[in-house]
Design an enzyme around this catalytic site. Structure first.
Site, PDB file in Angstrom:
ATOM      1  N   CYS A  79       2.904  -4.726   7.093  1.00 14.72           N
ATOM      2  CA  CYS A  79       2.561  -4.449   5.710  1.00 14.72           C
ATOM      3  C   CYS A  79       3.737  -3.773   5.009  1.00 14.72           C
ATOM      4  O   CYS A  79       4.635  -3.227   5.637  1.00 14.72           O
ATOM      5  CB  CYS A  79       1.317  -3.577   5.627  1.00 14.72           C
ATOM      6  SG  CYS A  79      -0.191  -4.436   6.121  1.00 14.72           S
TER       7      CYS A  79
ATOM      8  N   HIS B  89       0.828  -1.211   0.000  1.00 16.39           N
ATOM      9  CA  HIS B  89       0.000   0.000   0.000  1.00 16.39           C
ATOM     10  C   HIS B  89       0.858   1.256   0.000  1.00 16.39           C
ATOM     11  O   HIS B  89       2.091   1.200   0.077  1.00 16.39           O
ATOM     12  CB  HIS B  89      -0.936  -0.011   1.218  1.00 16.39           C
ATOM     13  CG  HIS B  89      -0.230   0.043   2.540  1.00 16.39           C
ATOM     14  ND1 HIS B  89       0.176   1.214   3.135  1.00 16.39           N
ATOM     15  CD2 HIS B  89       0.151  -0.953   3.395  1.00 16.39           C
ATOM     16  CE1 HIS B  89       0.761   0.955   4.296  1.00 16.39           C
ATOM     17  NE2 HIS B  89       0.768  -0.360   4.478  1.00 16.39           N
TER      18      HIS B  89
END
Length: 229
Positions: free
Chosen positions: A195, A179
């Protein structure tokens, strides 16, 4: 004691318990000493006017130039179209033909035990995605995350940035994503809860290039050689 610690880290890495986090403790924006910036690179990381929410230009003086997007030689047995993430080096590679790859600088998990490892599939893609902290994040830091338990809509200030690629294994959401970020100066550092974060212009670029169903390989980190920022 060492054996117990190593086992705990392994369980955390494979248990899909971590998630994405925006504002890491102790990470400060700092200027990176660099020569004059090529105008083409400035254009690559300029503000984007065709998005529903602002995507600001990256202040390239706060990002180490080695973490900016570029095509590189990259020998791998993985097929073109595969995304290979190397947390130790803080790079993600989109494998191309003829021993080449597009290389992106990334931010990775601030603790080795939070990092996803192994193979996954991009089973879902989202523009301006909604962010919801995992239950594990809320348990670890309730004062920080409980207020977001219901989720945060996509938009300016959302920690996932303008795009997210969702990693699944055997049809199950791993809770890990590739992301964007609201903190571009953290690229190249250990910052998240597992992440993989990209500069916003880079995740938009990668989003355009990889379809749903693409393979992602996250290499093991090397704890002895990685230092937290």
């Amino acid at each position: 004691m060492m054996k117990t610690r190593r086992a705990a880290l392994l369980m955390m890495g494979y248990g899909f318990l971590a998630g994405c986090v925006s504002r890491p403790e102790g990470i400060k924006a700092s200027k990176v000493s660099s020569p004059a910036i090529d105008p083409s690179i400035q254009a690559t990381y300029g503000a984007l006017a065709d998005e529903p929410f602002p995507v600001d230009a990256v202040d390239l003086k706060r990002v180490d130039p080695k973490f900016l997007r570029r095509e590189v030689s990259y020998m791998t047995s993985e097929q073109p179209g595969t995304v290979v993430v190397d947390p130790a080096a803080r790079y993600a590679y989109l494998v191309k033909e003829d021993g080449k790859a597009l290389r992106y600088g990334v931010g990775v998990g601030k603790q080795e035990g939070f990092n996803f490892r192994g193979e996954a599939t991009i089973a879902r893609k989202a523009e301006w995605p909604r962010w919801t902290p995992t239950q594990d994040m809320i348990r670890r830091e309730p004062e920080r995350y409980t207020k977001y338990a219901g989720g945060l809509p996509g938009g300016a200030g959302n920690p996932l940035g303008p795009r997210a690629l969702y990693l699944y294994r055997d049809g199950v959401d791993t809770l890990y994503r590739l992301h964007g970020t609201v903190e571009p100066w953290t690229i190249g550092k250990m910052v998240s809860s597992g992440c993989i974060r990209f500069l916003n212009q880079d995740i938009i670029d990668l989003y355009r290039r990889v379809p749903v169903g693409s393979k992602v390989v996250v290499l093991p980190s090397a704890p002895d050689t990685i230092q937290a920022a």
